[in-house]
Write an enzyme that holds these catalytic residues in place. Structure first.
Site, PDB file in Angstrom:
ATOM      1  N   PRO A  16       2.247  22.896  19.624  1.00 32.49           N
ATOM      2  CA  PRO A  16       3.402  22.316  20.179  1.00 32.49           C
ATOM      3  C   PRO A  16       2.908  21.491  20.425  1.00 32.49           C
ATOM      4  CG  PRO A  16       4.148  24.447  21.621  1.00 32.49           C
ATOM      5  CD  PRO A  16       2.814  24.505  20.214  1.00 32.49           C
ATOM      6  N   ASN A  17       3.604  19.902  20.719  1.00 34.45           N
ATOM      7  CA  ASN A  17       3.394  18.819  21.225  1.00 34.45           C
ATOM      8  C   ASN A  17       1.372  17.908  21.076  1.00 34.45           C
ATOM      9  OD1 ASN A  17       5.694  18.311  22.638  1.00 34.45           O
ATOM     10  ND2 ASN A  17       5.569  20.482  23.534  1.00 34.45           N
ATOM     11  N   ARG A  24       0.428  11.430  24.053  1.00 30.15           N
ATOM     12  CA  ARG A  24       0.761  11.690  25.064  1.00 30.15           C
ATOM     13  C   ARG A  24      -0.019  12.025  26.067  1.00 30.15           C
ATOM     14  NH1 ARG A  24       0.468  18.579  24.366  1.00 30.15           N
ATOM     15  NH2 ARG A  24       1.500  19.250  26.295  1.00 30.15           N
ATOM     16  N   TYR A  29      -5.364  13.877  27.976  1.00 27.71           N
ATOM     17  CA  TYR A  29      -5.664  14.880  26.747  1.00 27.71           C
ATOM     18  C   TYR A  29      -6.265  13.682  26.409  1.00 27.71           C
ATOM     19  CZ  TYR A  29      -1.972  18.135  27.933  1.00 27.71           C
ATOM     20  OH  TYR A  29      -0.786  19.433  28.502  1.00 27.71           O
ATOM     21  N   ASN A  80      -5.762  25.712  19.369  1.00 30.62           N
ATOM     22  CA  ASN A  80      -4.834  25.735  20.576  1.00 30.62           C
ATOM     23  C   ASN A  80      -3.676  25.768  20.750  1.00 30.62           C
ATOM     24  OD1 ASN A  80      -3.977  24.303  22.661  1.00 30.62           O
ATOM     25  ND2 ASN A  80      -5.276  22.492  22.618  1.00 30.62           N
ATOM     26  N   ALA A  83       1.291  25.238  24.691  1.00 28.83           N
ATOM     27  CA  ALA A  83       2.631  24.925  25.306  1.00 28.83           C
ATOM     28  C   ALA A  83       2.595  26.982  25.423  1.00 28.83           C
ATOM     29  CB  ALA A  83       3.881  24.933  25.972  1.00 28.83           C
ATOM     30  N   HIS A  86       0.915  30.128  27.638  1.00 24.11           N
ATOM     31  CA  HIS A  86       1.637  30.346  28.250  1.00 24.11           C
ATOM     32  C   HIS A  86       2.353  31.356  28.474  1.00 24.11           C
ATOM     33  CE1 HIS A  86      -1.797  27.695  29.453  1.00 24.11           C
ATOM     34  NE2 HIS A  86      -0.677  26.895  29.124  1.00 24.11           N
ATOM     35  N   ASP A  93       0.484  39.393  19.377  1.00 24.45           N
ATOM     36  CA  ASP A  93       0.783  40.505  18.670  1.00 24.45           C
ATOM     37  C   ASP A  93      -0.477  39.808  17.375  1.00 24.45           C
ATOM     38  OD1 ASP A  93       1.027  41.615  21.213  1.00 24.45           O
ATOM     39  OD2 ASP A  93       3.856  41.636  19.822  1.00 24.45           O
ATOM     40  N   GLU A 104     -10.086  30.224  21.071  1.00 23.65           N
ATOM     41  CA  GLU A 104      -9.151  29.679  22.023  1.00 23.65           C
ATOM     42  C   GLU A 104      -9.327  28.132  22.464  1.00 23.65           C
ATOM     43  OE1 GLU A 104      -7.538  31.833  25.336  1.00 23.65           O
ATOM     44  OE2 GLU A 104      -6.403  30.199  25.552  1.00 23.65           O
ATOM     45  N   HIS A 106      -8.562  24.366  24.839  1.00 26.75           N
ATOM     46  CA  HIS A 106      -7.435  23.578  25.402  1.00 26.75           C
ATOM     47  C   HIS A 106      -8.377  22.585  25.619  1.00 26.75           C
ATOM     48  CE1 HIS A 106      -4.513  26.470  25.759  1.00 26.75           C
ATOM     49  NE2 HIS A 106      -5.742  27.361  26.025  1.00 26.75           N
ATOM     50  N   ARG A 113      -5.323  23.170  36.431  1.00 22.99           N
ATOM     51  CA  ARG A 113      -3.948  22.018  37.018  1.00 22.99           C
ATOM     52  C   ARG A 113      -2.817  23.284  37.010  1.00 22.99           C
ATOM     53  NH1 ARG A 113      -2.695  20.408  30.336  1.00 22.99           N
ATOM     54  NH2 ARG A 113      -0.997  19.522  31.309  1.00 22.99           N
ATOM     55  N   ARG A 117      -0.269  27.868  34.275  1.00 21.09           N
ATOM     56  CA  ARG A 117      -0.979  26.911  32.961  1.00 21.09           C
ATOM     57  C   ARG A 117      -2.504  27.974  33.141  1.00 21.09           C
ATOM     58  NH1 ARG A 117       0.799  22.679  30.081  1.00 21.09           N
ATOM     59  NH2 ARG A 117       2.061  20.905  31.854  1.00 21.09           N
TER      60      ARG A 117
END
Ligand code: DQA
Length: 152
Positions: A16-17, A24, A29, A80, A83, A86, A93, A104, A106, A113, A117
Site C-alpha cells: 500500500p501507498n 510520497r 522514499y 515490499n 505498512a 508490520h 501466512d 523482502e 524496504h 524509524r 516499524r
C-alpha cells in the site's frame, strides 16, 4: 551478457501507498516513481535470465491472492509489503506456503524509524531482506534473486 533461453519468472509485489512513490514523503522514499522502478526491473531482468512481472495493491487480500498465484508459476518473489510488513499475519501466512526464494525489500531503513516499524512479520519467512538502500534495493534484490534461482 543477455540471456535469452528459458527465463525464470520473478514477481515483484508492492504494498500500500507505494503507488505514490515520487510524490510520497520524498525525503524518506526519494523521487523515483513506481513506474520507473518497474520499468528498470523489467529491463534488468533479461540481462539476468529473468522475466519480471510486477503488481501493486493497497489491499491486503489482493496481495494474498497474488502470492497464492505464485505456487507452481514463479521461480522467486520480491516483496515490499509496505505498512503490511508490520501488521499482516495474512500476508505472512501466504508467504510461508511458498517454497521459492523470497526477498523482502524496504526503501527506507525501517530499523532507524519509529519503533512500530522495527518488527517485520515477513522477516523470518523471507530468504533475505534488503532495507535502507533506497530504490536501489529492488535492483539489488533482483541481482540476488538471479543467484538464488541459478540464472547468474
Ligand atoms: C516501507 C517501510 C514501511 O514501514 C512503510 O509503511 C512503507 C514503505 C519502505 O519501503 O521503506 O510504506 O516498506
Amino acid at each position: 551478457m543477455a540471456k535469452t533461453s528459458d527465463p525464470k519468472h520473478i514477481m515483484v509485489i508492492h504494498g500500500p501507498n507505494l503507488n505514490l512513490l515520487g510524490r510520497r514523503e520524498p525525503d524518506t522514499y526519494g523521487q523515483t516513481t513506481l513506474a520507473d522502478i518497474d520499468s528498470q526491473l523489467k529491463k534488468l531482468g533479461p540481462q539476468l535470465g529473468l522475466e519480471v512481472s510486477s503488481f501493486q495493491s493497497n489491499h491486503e487480500g489482493a496481495i494474498v491472492d497474488t502470492i497464492q498465484t505464485a505456487v507452481g508459476n514463479l521461480a522467486g518473489l520480491i516483496i515490499n509489503p509496505a505498512a503490511y510488513t508490520h501488521t499482516s499475519i495474512a500476508i505472512r501466512d501466504a508467504l510461508i506456503v511458498l517454497t521459492i526464494p523470497i526477498i523482502e525489500v524496504h526503501i527506507s531503513n525501517i530499523h532507524r524509524r519509529e519503533p512500530f516499524r522495527h518488527h517485520s512479520y515477513m522477516a523470518d519467512v523471507a530468504t533475505g531482506q534488503i532495507v535502507g538502500l533506497g530504490v536501489n534495493g529492488y535492483y539489488l534484490a533482483l541481482r540476488a534473486m538471479a543467484g538464488l534461482v541459478g540464472t547468474s
